[in-house]
Each structure stands twice: as C-alpha cells, then as structure tokens.
Design a protein around this motif. Structure first.
Motif, PDB file in Angstrom:
ATOM      1  N   ASN A   1      19.995 -16.719 -11.864  1.00  0.00           N
ATOM      2  CA  ASN A   1      19.857 -15.087 -12.411  1.00  0.00           C
ATOM      3  C   ASN A   1      18.433 -14.418 -12.373  1.00  0.00           C
ATOM      4  O   ASN A   1      18.226 -13.089 -12.896  1.00  0.00           O
ATOM      5  CB  ASN A   1      20.311 -15.854 -14.196  1.00  0.00           C
ATOM      6  N   SER A   2      17.243 -15.085 -12.518  1.00  0.00           N
ATOM      7  CA  SER A   2      15.933 -14.597 -12.545  1.00  0.00           C
ATOM      8  C   SER A   2      15.883 -13.741 -11.005  1.00  0.00           C
ATOM      9  O   SER A   2      15.547 -12.634 -11.074  1.00  0.00           O
ATOM     10  CB  SER A   2      15.149 -15.511 -12.192  1.00  0.00           C
ATOM     11  N   ILE A   3      16.252 -14.406 -10.104  1.00  0.00           N
ATOM     12  CA  ILE A   3      16.395 -13.578  -8.772  1.00  0.00           C
ATOM     13  C   ILE A   3      17.087 -12.239  -8.699  1.00  0.00           C
ATOM     14  O   ILE A   3      16.720 -11.114  -7.990  1.00  0.00           O
ATOM     15  CB  ILE A   3      16.998 -14.694  -7.974  1.00  0.00           C
ATOM     16  N   ILE A   4      18.231 -12.703  -9.315  1.00  0.00           N
ATOM     17  CA  ILE A   4      19.043 -11.314  -9.160  1.00  0.00           C
ATOM     18  C   ILE A   4      18.884 -10.112 -10.304  1.00  0.00           C
ATOM     19  O   ILE A   4      18.580  -9.458 -10.308  1.00  0.00           O
ATOM     20  CB  ILE A   4      20.950 -11.960 -10.091  1.00  0.00           C
ATOM     21  N   LYS A   5      17.893 -11.044 -11.542  1.00  0.00           N
ATOM     22  CA  LYS A   5      17.359  -9.831 -12.132  1.00  0.00           C
ATOM     23  C   LYS A   5      16.473  -8.909 -11.909  1.00  0.00           C
ATOM     24  O   LYS A   5      16.066  -7.827 -11.815  1.00  0.00           O
ATOM     25  CB  LYS A   5      16.538 -10.613 -13.423  1.00  0.00           C
ATOM     26  N   TRP A   6      15.845  -9.774 -10.511  1.00  0.00           N
ATOM     27  CA  TRP A   6      14.522  -8.425 -10.416  1.00  0.00           C
ATOM     28  C   TRP A   6      14.977  -8.270  -8.654  1.00  0.00           C
ATOM     29  O   TRP A   6      14.248  -6.633  -8.519  1.00  0.00           O
ATOM     30  CB  TRP A   6      13.275  -9.861  -9.289  1.00  0.00           C
ATOM     31  N   GLN A   7      16.514  -8.526  -8.284  1.00  0.00           N
ATOM     32  CA  GLN A   7      17.152  -7.511  -6.931  1.00  0.00           C
ATOM     33  C   GLN A   7      17.250  -6.566  -7.054  1.00  0.00           C
ATOM     34  O   GLN A   7      17.649  -5.714  -7.113  1.00  0.00           O
ATOM     35  CB  GLN A   7      18.397  -8.475  -6.479  1.00  0.00           C
ATOM     36  N   THR A   8      17.584  -6.430  -9.163  1.00  0.00           N
ATOM     37  CA  THR A   8      18.426  -5.121  -9.113  1.00  0.00           C
ATOM     38  C   THR A   8      18.246  -4.400 -10.125  1.00  0.00           C
ATOM     39  O   THR A   8      18.399  -3.690 -11.060  1.00  0.00           O
ATOM     40  CB  THR A   8      19.794  -5.918  -9.844  1.00  0.00           C
ATOM     41  N   ALA A   9      16.791  -5.062 -10.780  1.00  0.00           N
ATOM     42  CA  ALA A   9      15.966  -3.822 -11.771  1.00  0.00           C
ATOM     43  C   ALA A   9      15.678  -3.125 -11.304  1.00  0.00           C
ATOM     44  O   ALA A   9      15.409  -2.684 -10.798  1.00  0.00           O
ATOM     45  CB  ALA A   9      14.612  -4.594 -12.087  1.00  0.00           C
ATOM     46  N   LEU A  10      15.406  -2.009 -12.598  1.00  0.00           N
ATOM     47  CA  LEU A  10      15.254  -0.189 -12.090  1.00  0.00           C
ATOM     48  C   LEU A  10      16.117   0.080 -10.998  1.00  0.00           C
ATOM     49  O   LEU A  10      15.662   0.481 -10.338  1.00  0.00           O
ATOM     50  CB  LEU A  10      13.971  -0.557 -11.976  1.00  0.00           C
ATOM     51  N   ASP A  11      17.664  -0.148 -11.647  1.00  0.00           N
ATOM     52  CA  ASP A  11      18.428   0.463 -10.411  1.00  0.00           C
ATOM     53  C   ASP A  11      17.654   0.153  -8.801  1.00  0.00           C
ATOM     54  O   ASP A  11      18.034   1.376  -8.218  1.00  0.00           O
ATOM     55  CB  ASP A  11      18.381   1.587 -10.918  1.00  0.00           C
ATOM     56  N   SER A  12      17.510  -1.313  -9.112  1.00  0.00           N
ATOM     57  CA  SER A  12      16.360  -1.686  -7.372  1.00  0.00           C
ATOM     58  C   SER A  12      15.575  -0.607  -6.378  1.00  0.00           C
ATOM     59  O   SER A  12      15.241  -0.706  -5.546  1.00  0.00           O
ATOM     60  CB  SER A  12      17.562  -1.794  -6.141  1.00  0.00           C
ATOM     61  N   ARG A  13      14.942  -0.262  -8.228  1.00  0.00           N
ATOM     62  CA  ARG A  13      13.919   0.474  -7.346  1.00  0.00           C
ATOM     63  C   ARG A  13      12.267  -0.393  -6.844  1.00  0.00           C
ATOM     64  O   ARG A  13      11.747   0.460  -5.938  1.00  0.00           O
ATOM     65  CB  ARG A  13      13.519   2.217  -8.263  1.00  0.00           C
ATOM     66  N   LEU A  14      12.407  -1.411  -6.995  1.00  0.00           N
ATOM     67  CA  LEU A  14      11.443  -2.586  -7.243  1.00  0.00           C
ATOM     68  C   LEU A  14      11.162  -2.847  -5.428  1.00  0.00           C
ATOM     69  O   LEU A  14      12.602  -3.166  -5.283  1.00  0.00           O
ATOM     70  CB  LEU A  14      11.733  -3.628  -7.840  1.00  0.00           C
ATOM     71  N   TRP A  15      10.401  -2.944  -4.930  1.00  0.00           N
ATOM     72  CA  TRP A  15      10.782  -3.266  -3.656  1.00  0.00           C
ATOM     73  C   TRP A  15       9.903  -5.166  -3.837  1.00  0.00           C
ATOM     74  O   TRP A  15       8.361  -5.320  -4.130  1.00  0.00           O
ATOM     75  CB  TRP A  15       9.655  -3.055  -2.569  1.00  0.00           C
ATOM     76  N   ASN A  16      10.989  -6.178  -4.012  1.00  0.00           N
ATOM     77  CA  ASN A  16      10.619  -7.312  -4.541  1.00  0.00           C
ATOM     78  C   ASN A  16       9.770  -8.045  -2.735  1.00  0.00           C
ATOM     79  O   ASN A  16       9.488  -7.728  -1.141  1.00  0.00           O
ATOM     80  CB  ASN A  16      10.802  -8.498  -3.917  1.00  0.00           C
ATOM     81  N   THR A  17       8.550  -9.055  -3.024  1.00  0.00           N
ATOM     82  CA  THR A  17       8.057  -9.880  -2.022  1.00  0.00           C
ATOM     83  C   THR A  17       9.108 -11.235  -2.346  1.00  0.00           C
ATOM     84  O   THR A  17       8.741 -11.484  -3.779  1.00  0.00           O
ATOM     85  CB  THR A  17       6.713  -9.792  -2.406  1.00  0.00           C
ATOM     86  N   ILE A  18       9.560 -12.079  -1.671  1.00  0.00           N
ATOM     87  CA  ILE A  18      10.085 -12.948  -1.927  1.00  0.00           C
ATOM     88  C   ILE A  18       9.698 -14.127  -1.533  1.00  0.00           C
ATOM     89  O   ILE A  18       9.486 -14.028   0.010  1.00  0.00           O
ATOM     90  CB  ILE A  18      11.971 -12.765  -1.231  1.00  0.00           C
ATOM     91  N   PHE A  19       9.406 -15.324  -2.377  1.00  0.00           N
ATOM     92  CA  PHE A  19       8.840 -16.167  -2.093  1.00  0.00           C
ATOM     93  C   PHE A  19       9.277 -17.340  -2.726  1.00  0.00           C
ATOM     94  O   PHE A  19       9.939 -17.388  -4.196  1.00  0.00           O
ATOM     95  CB  PHE A  19       7.651 -16.349  -2.191  1.00  0.00           C
ATOM     96  N   PHE A  20       9.850 -19.040  -2.315  1.00  0.00           N
ATOM     97  CA  PHE A  20      10.626 -19.665  -2.847  1.00  0.00           C
ATOM     98  C   PHE A  20       9.530 -21.164  -3.034  1.00  0.00           C
ATOM     99  O   PHE A  20       9.280 -21.980  -3.471  1.00  0.00           O
ATOM    100  CB  PHE A  20      11.762 -20.307  -2.133  1.00  0.00           C
ATOM    101  N   GLY A  21       7.890 -21.196  -2.412  1.00  0.00           N
ATOM    102  CA  GLY A  21       7.080 -22.032  -1.872  1.00  0.00           C
ATOM    103  C   GLY A  21       6.033 -21.106  -1.685  1.00  0.00           C
ATOM    104  O   GLY A  21       5.707 -19.697  -1.511  1.00  0.00           O
ATOM    105  N   SER A  22       4.695 -21.936  -2.042  1.00  0.00           N
ATOM    106  CA  SER A  22       3.477 -21.368  -1.977  1.00  0.00           C
ATOM    107  C   SER A  22       2.508 -22.491  -2.473  1.00  0.00           C
ATOM    108  O   SER A  22       2.793 -23.385  -2.661  1.00  0.00           O
ATOM    109  CB  SER A  22       2.792 -20.508  -3.006  1.00  0.00           C
ATOM    110  N   HIS A  23       1.315 -21.978  -1.811  1.00  0.00           N
ATOM    111  CA  HIS A  23       0.427 -23.605  -2.199  1.00  0.00           C
ATOM    112  C   HIS A  23       0.212 -23.101  -3.425  1.00  0.00           C
ATOM    113  O   HIS A  23      -0.665 -24.541  -4.328  1.00  0.00           O
ATOM    114  CB  HIS A  23      -1.403 -22.800  -1.399  1.00  0.00           C
TER     115      HIS A  23
END
Ligand code: NOJ
Length: 551
Positions: A307-329
């Motif tokens: 739900n979190s990922i989908i919220k950010w994919q669709t937020a603000l009519d998809s006007r946001l350009w997300n940066t997607i990462f599932f892991g980091s330092h």
C-alpha cells in the motif's frame, strides 16, 4: 515533466565503497577496487553509480562525517583514483553520483577544529552554538531519533553547546550563515568540474532549523526534534539559492535529495520543475514500515508495504517522479527484509526485483542485492561495527536494562551492518573481497551466494536481474507508462499494469507462501517469470510479467 533527463529512467547502482572491493590488501574496499569491477557493472546493465562518501573522514559514521570535502579518504584511495574512476566509468556510459554531506561535517574538519577553540574563531558561526538554560539545563530539549541522545554537546573551551542531529562527532553546519552556503556551493562546483554527474544530498531536508530553536512540546514522543528541523519551510529558500548559484549552470547534473519524512505534497515542493530546487527525492515510508522507535523491530506486513508503494506511485495524480529502492546502506537486506531468505531465497529475491524494477521512477539497486545477499548472521554484538547498532545496544541493554536477547534480535533484523558487510565475489577466503581479514566480518554464506557462481548460472538471481534490466531498458512503457494497480482487494498479491500507447505490461506477484488462483488469461504473453511454468495459479512467491499489444 517537460522533458526526460538521463536520470529519469536510469538504473543506479549504490556502492558502499569500504565493502565493495579491496584492491590493495588492507581489508578495506577502495576506488581501484571499484574500477576493477566496472565491467561487471556494465554487464549488469546499470547506467550510474552512487558512491556513499569517499571523502577524507575519521569514519565515525561510515564516512558521513567529512573532514575534507576536496580529498579522498586515505584508505579509499587518491584523488587521481577518483579522476580515473570518473573517466573509466564514462567510457562505459556509466555516470557517477557522489554524496554531498552538507547538513554537518566531521568534528575533525578544520572549520570545526578552529570553531571549537574560541568564540572569536573565524569559523565559529559555521556551526550552531547556544548557551545552556539558566537553570543549568541544555539549550533545548531536542533528542536525536538516530542516537537516542540529546542533540547538544559541550566539548570546547567555552560555555556554549553545539548542535548535532547525529553523533557528537558530526556538528551541524549553520546554513543561516551565507559563507557556509557558498562553501558548499564551491564544493559542488569543484566535483562537477571534475566530471561528477550529480549528488545524492544527505539529509538535505534538515539543513534549515526553526529560528530560536524552541523546545518541542512535552507530548512529542522521546522529545525527538524533527518538527523543528525536518522539511522546515526555509529549506526551500536555501535550495533555491543553490539552484541559481550552482545547478542551473550544470543542467545535466542530477540533484537527488534524501528527504525522509516527506508527504507527497512536500516531495513535489522539492522536485517540481517550476520550483528550481531538486530533481529527485528519496522517501523512506516503505523502508521504515517495520521499524519502531529505539531500533525496535515491528512485524512486517506485506500488505502495508504494497500500500505504501502504491500510494507513492499514484499520489498527486502521478505527478511525482519517484525514486525506487528496496535496499540501501541504511537498511537490512531486501530479501531478508521483505522476502523469505530461507526456503524461498531465490524465488522471493527475484519476485522483489521484479516488483521493484517495473515500477515507475528512477531505480536504485543496492550492491549485492543483485545476488540476493542476505542479512548477516553475526552471533556476537561485538561483530557489529555501525554506531547505530552500538548505541541501540547501549541505550536499551546497558541503560534501560531491556532483555539482551530481544535487543540483539532487533539489531540482527534491522542493523545497517546487514547492508555494509563485504560484497561476495567468489568462494575464496574472505569472499574474494580482500586477500586479508576485512574491516567487517564476511557473512558465512559467501560460498553459496557469490558473483562467480551466479555469473555462470543462467537461472541465478544475477542472471535474472540482467534480464529484468534489459527488459526495462528496452520497453518504453516501463519507463514512462502510466501505473495502475490491479487485484487491489487481494492482500497477498502485488499486481499492477503499466500502459503506454498500445503496449500494456502487467506484473502479478504472489507475496506469500500460499498458492493463489489468479486469472491472467487476458494479460498477453508472459515475458519473464521466476518459475519455469505457468500453471494457472501462482506458486509461493511467484511473479509473472506479461506483455500485450492493445488494439
Ligand atoms: C543519512 C545517511 O544515509 C546515513 O547513513 C547517515 O548516518 C546519516 N544521513 C547522517 O549523515
């Protein structure tokens, strides 16, 4: 977005340099080690490298405590190595993104070493100093959510305390001081002129603090001070100035801001083109889904993750350009965090990679995730080296007398060390990372999970990543197609469509062990899957990707 820039559809590979590859046999990864692996990275298909800090640093916080922004840390290499890395990477069409750690410096930076000596120091106002309260208390009640301690220390020769949102060895810079800001702009220009293609800007949304540094209200849990320094309004004034002083002159360089705690509206306020601030933002909602206060591990719920990922994919009519990462330092290993790193290690690693790499947005792969590297299996607290693991242990076991075993289990699950132990190149001693005992202990599974083994296996996780990246790079629909969730009512399925013109790509992933009946008849041809056969149902952690040409 008016025009696509190189970073919009880039697949960036994040490197933690001290643990990537040691070239000179001192047990610490270095720039020449990275150069020696550029061909490996090229074959993987990535377009850019993001290097965690490589600057001169006492390494109290993994290099996020910079002592000299113009030089490379001795252990990591020389300036010439960095120049060669930029050149060699560019030859292979790989761009280089460095860190800009500008909220704080190391206490070993000459600015701070001088500033702490006296109130008259030329650099005194580079940092944030306050007297204690009249009753002898600290200047305010802010606690750091990262160290669990006050943000104030008094170490110098004067009666004033300095502010540090991170450890006491990372004093915060005073961005109200114009001289500080222009020093930072000069650093940026210096590296841009050397050919660096962009910066990942460390905690850039914390550079502005509320004027007067007021106490946080008592009801704020633990007195964490974020409400007065995270996304504080005049951060935009500084970023706007940075844009006009630096970024506008380097239009092909990327500014990727680390902006934890943002709402979609705030994220847009940093990255909307009309704002002239940043190009990309990094938000952490999905990464923190199972992280409680004081390093407590909460139960992971795949549905909340989805739900979190989908919220950010669709937020603000998809006007946001997300940066997607599932892991980091800064996080556990992706397969251990969100998948099943035991019986379904390979299947769930491939499933997560597929969900990630077909989403809309700039992609970041954290080093080793392309092999399915797992959380590290250290059995002793002394094996952990990260300051956060150590302070979690000290605060909760030594000070609060919590059950040692519970705290240790939380550390094992969430520690940043999980991402920072040496990369597994082959099954030689020390995982082929180094010829000597490395600075951090290797994991005990390197003879099973390593590059050399996976490179020659067409069914390996590594081979699967290569194919996924190839598909991503060859399908414009994955780059810019609209995103639409499907099967939203099923909590175990993570499924979505990407559509552009007459091409439709559909991803259907079963995030559970249980088999699922799913009707995929109308989705077209299966173009990649982590199972050999399609059998009308999705097995444990199965993911299928379909392509269809619409009439
Ligand atoms: C965020 C970085 O990702 C993390 O590793 C570091 O400890 C803090 N910023 C402080 O610089």
């Amino acid at each position: 977005m008016d025009k696509l820039k190189w970073w919009h559809n880039a697949v960036i590979y994040e490197i933690y340099p001290r643990s990537f590859k040691d070239s000179n046999g001192d047990g610490i990864g270095d720039l020449r080690g990275i150069i020696s692996k550029l061909d490996y990275l090229k074959t993987l298909g990535i377009n850019a490298l993001w290097l965690c800090p490589v600057y001169t640093s006492p390494n109290i916080d993994g290099g996020y405590d910079v002592a000299d922004y113009y030089n490379i840390c001795d252990e990591i290499g020389f300036l010439e190595d960095m120049e060669e890395l930029i050149e060699e990477a560019h030859k292979r069409q790989i761009r280089i993104i460095m860190e800009l750690v500008a909220n704080h410096t190391s206490d070993q930076h000459y600015w701070f070493k001088d500033a702490i000596k006296s109130k008259d120091s030329k650099y005194r106002d580079f940092y944030i100093w306050r007297k204690g309260k009249k009753d002898g208390g600290l200047p305010n009640n802010w606690m750091s959510s990262k160290t669990g301690k006050s943000v104030w220390s008094n170490k110098g020769n004067t009666d004033e305390y300095y502010l540090h949102l991170y450890t006491e060895k990372q004093p915060d810079l005073n961005w109200e001081n114009k001289e500080v800001r222009y020093e930072i702009y000069n650093i940026m220009k210096y590296w841009f002129d050397k050919g660096v293609d962009g910066f990942r800007m460390d905690v850039i949304n914390k550079i502005a603090k509320a004027s007067g540094l007021p106490d946080v209200p008592d009801e704020v849990p633990y007195h964490y001070g974020e409400m007065y320094f995270e996304n504080y309004p005049h951060v935009h004034k500084y970023l706007n100035e940075m844009y006009y002083e630096v970024l506008i002159k380097y239009p092909d360089k990327v500014a990727m801001g680390q902006t934890s705690g943002v709402s979609p509206e705030q994220a847009l306020s940093y990255t909307d083109e009309s704002r002239n601030e940043l190009n990309l933002f990094l938000q952490f909602e999905h990464m923190n889904i199972d992280c409680g206060d004081e390093g407590r591990k909460l139960e992971f719920n795949p549905n909340e993750f989805k739900n979190s990922i989908i919220k950010w994919q669709t937020a603000l009519d998809s006007r946001l350009w997300n940066t997607i990462f599932f892991g980091s330092h800064d996080s556990p290993r992706m397969v251990s965090h969100y998948g099943n790193d035991k019986e379904y290690h390979e299947k769930s690693a491939k499933m997560l990679a597929t969900i990630q790499l077909l989403l809309r947005g700039t992609q970041i792969i954290y080093m080793g995730d392309e092999l399915g590297m797992t959380n590290v299996n250290y059995s002793n607290i002394d094996d952990y080296v990260d300051n956060r693991s150590i302070s979690t242990y000290e605060n909760r076991v030594n000070k609060q007398h919590e059950d040692e075993k519970t705290v240790f289990e939380d550390i094992r699950a969430l520690a940043r060390d999980n991402a920072r132990y040496p990369m597994q190149w082959n099954d030689n001693k020390f995982a082929g990372f180094s010829s000597v005992n490395p600075w951090m202990k290797v994991s005990d599974n390197y003879n099973i999970i390593n590059v050399s083994k996976q490179e020659t296996d067409k069914d390996s996780i590594l081979s699967y990543y290569k194919e996924l990246i190839r598909i991503r790079n060859s399908e414009l629909t994955i780059g810019i197609g609209i995103f639409e969730e499907i099967f939203e009512e099923d909590k175990d399925l993570f499924a979505y469509k990407r559509v552009h013109k007459n091409i439709e790509i559909t991803v259907v992933a079963n995030m559970s062990i249980d088999e699922k009946e799913v009707n995929t008849k109308n989705f077209g041809k299966c173009i990649i899957s982590n199972y050999d056969d399609e059998c009308g149902k999705l097995r444990s952690y199965q993911v299928n990707v379909y392509k269809k040409v619409l009439n």
